[in-house]
Design an enzyme around this catalytic site. Structure first.
Site, PDB file in Angstrom:
ATOM      1  N   SER A  36      23.231 -35.268   8.048  1.00 36.22           N
ATOM      2  CA  SER A  36      22.746 -36.746   9.199  1.00 36.22           C
ATOM      3  C   SER A  36      21.926 -36.429  10.321  1.00 36.22           C
ATOM      4  O   SER A  36      20.972 -36.361  10.387  1.00 36.22           O
ATOM      5  CB  SER A  36      22.756 -38.358   8.576  1.00 36.22           C
ATOM      6  OG  SER A  36      24.222 -38.744   9.669  1.00 36.22           O
ATOM      7  N   ASP A 345      23.051 -46.504  16.095  1.00 34.55           N
ATOM      8  CA  ASP A 345      23.588 -47.156  15.009  1.00 34.55           C
ATOM      9  C   ASP A 345      24.185 -47.270  14.287  1.00 34.55           C
ATOM     10  O   ASP A 345      25.402 -48.039  13.005  1.00 34.55           O
ATOM     11  CB  ASP A 345      22.804 -46.889  13.499  1.00 34.55           C
ATOM     12  CG  ASP A 345      23.176 -45.492  12.920  1.00 34.55           C
ATOM     13  OD1 ASP A 345      23.625 -44.636  13.436  1.00 34.55           O
ATOM     14  OD2 ASP A 345      22.565 -44.914  11.953  1.00 34.55           O
ATOM     15  N   HIS A 348      25.359 -43.011  14.025  1.00 34.45           N
ATOM     16  CA  HIS A 348      24.716 -42.048  14.547  1.00 34.45           C
ATOM     17  C   HIS A 348      24.127 -41.968  16.680  1.00 34.45           C
ATOM     18  O   HIS A 348      24.510 -43.346  16.494  1.00 34.45           O
ATOM     19  CB  HIS A 348      23.460 -41.504  13.849  1.00 34.45           C
ATOM     20  CG  HIS A 348      23.295 -41.420  12.444  1.00 34.45           C
ATOM     21  ND1 HIS A 348      23.001 -42.383  11.460  1.00 34.45           N
ATOM     22  CD2 HIS A 348      24.172 -40.637  11.618  1.00 34.45           C
ATOM     23  CE1 HIS A 348      23.784 -42.099  10.151  1.00 34.45           C
ATOM     24  NE2 HIS A 348      23.823 -40.726  10.682  1.00 34.45           N
TER      25      HIS A 348
END
Ligand code: NAG
Ligand code: NAG
Ligand code: NAG
Length: 393
Positions: A36, A345, A348
């Site tokens: 990610s 979040d 991240h």
């Protein structure tokens, strides 16, 4: 049939391939593998294609700051890979899942991103044998490498052609491996058990790099792990730990950061071995850990007036992170000024935090050897090769 149907695209392809030498003069494309931290939309496409339940990061406020819509990136805006592309004067690197059906007309220089949010370095079968199931994807590094090899014939016609193209490509190898640890911790595994995964994770990264070298790749940027002891997710999972388990200067968890450093040290040792075995290959270590530690030590200096540890978007709690109320869930909240937070979040970072890391790496001291010098070195080598017949001394 195949020939006649592809014919109308031919002039288009030729026009595009004429423009593949970018202003930077160093690289003609970026090829990326990872999770990610680098996914620019693969998991999004995979979910859409499988009619699966969209994960939370396919909803606003993801993407709100730069793209003004969710793109599949796990942030409010651009990622490190986007800043790399922009600053090399290249287009943002498209996700493989978006371009794989028309690779034959794809601008060769555009590059491809194979990174998938949630991906691990080790195959899902390894983690499943430990009782850890990946809710997002089984597109491990090995799967991503297979996708790459499978798409080569469409990206470059002949083996010699491919070697040439790969030689001038910048390979971004990671960050990858973080999820091999994240998912295991969330499943309740003790850190001592994770330590036994580290050599396996590093071996997987190294063997992937070695395969790409055999195919012709010559420049790799290989990021290490972030200081995971500073992430809102881990700070929440270990909430209430003893005072001495926290780093006084940052508020981060010491043991988890040491674990990330252990991964990074082993990675660098193995990268040194690749450098010895392949002296013609540029292997650049990207020190995400220390680049990020700058703002965990002095958040105010980088404009993170709300601190570097609390998430901008999340489900409440001491670090605004709640595993069962992820960012973008109806009962989560989002800060009004993401630029004043480093953490987006929980797991991240915000666009601004990624930009700080990008600048520290590519315009600062946090790559080994330094990125710019590698680029100009390979250009000098190319010039030397051209001018060697007249060089008599
Ligand atoms: C990964 O998951 C997909 C969809 O569930 C499945 O079709 C595929 O065979 C799996 N691949 C591996 C390597 O397990
Ligand atoms: C952290 O601070 C405490 C008291 O505030 C002190 O006793 C301790 O030695 C400090 N630890 C480090 C590693 O500096
Ligand atoms: C997380 O959210 C759930 C649902 O609102 C709540 O029951 C739980 O107490 C929260 N956990 C923490 C650590 O705040």
């Amino acid at each position: 049939m195949a020939i006649s149907s592809s014919f109308p695209f031919l002039p288009f392809f030729l026009v595009l391939s004429a423009s593949t030498v970018y202003a930077n003069g160093c690289y003609t494309s970026i090829i990326s593998f990872g999770d990610s931290l680098a996914d620019t939309g693969n998991l999004k496409q995979l979910v859409v294609k499988s009619n699966g339940r969209p994960p939370h990061f396919l909803y606003l406020p993801y993407g709100e700051t730069f793209f003004h819509k969710p793109t599949g990136r796990c942030s409010n805006g651009r990622l490190i890979i986007d800043f790399i592309a922009e600053n090399l004067g290249m287009p943002l690197v498209p996700p493989y899942e978006s371009v794989k059906s028309n690779m034959n007309v794809m601008e060769r220089g555009q590059g491809v991103n194979f990174a998938v949010a949630g991906a691990t370095a080790l195959d899902s079968s390894f983690h499943e044998a430990q009782g850890v199931y990946n809710p997002y994807t089984n597109a491990s590094l090995g799967v991503q490498l297979e996708w790459f090899k499978h798409s080569l014939p469409a990206l470059c016609r002949t083996p010699a052609d491919c070697k040439n193209w790969l030689k001038r490509s910048l390979i971004l190898m990671g960050e990858i491996g973080g999820n091999d640890y994240n998912h295991a911790v969330i499943a309740g595994k003790p850190i001592e058990e994770l330590e036994s995964y580290v050599p396996l994770v590093i071996n997987t990264i190294i063997s992937t790099i070695t395969e790409l070298i055999e195919l012709g790749a010559e420049t790799f940027v290989v990021p290490g792990n972030l200081p995971i002891g500073c992430s809102a997710a881990y700070l929440t999972i270990y909430y209430g730990a003893k005072k001495e388990e926290y780093d006084n200067a940052t508020g981060c968890l010491i043991e988890l950061n040491k674990f990330a450093e252990y991964h990074n040290e082993l990675l660098q040792t193995e990268l040194n071995r690749i450098r010895e075995l392949h002296p013609n290959v540029n292997v650049i270590y990207a020190d995400y850990y220390n680049a990020a530690m700058q703002f965990f030590r002095s958040p105010e200096k980088y404009g993170f007036t709300n601190g570097a540890l609390t998430a901008c978007c999340g489900g409440g709690g001491p670090y605004n992170y709640n595993q069962s109320v992820a960012c973008a869930y109806p009962s989560s909240t989002t800060c009004s000024q993401p630029d004043t937070y480093a953490n987006w979040d929980g797991l991240h970072l915000t666009e601004v935090a990624y930009q700080v890391i990008y600048k520290s790496l590519f315009h600062g001291m946090y790559t080994t050897p330094q990125f710019n010098s590698v680029c100009s070195m390979s250009m000098i080598q190319a010039k030397d090769a051209l001018s060697s017949p007249v060089q008599s001394f």
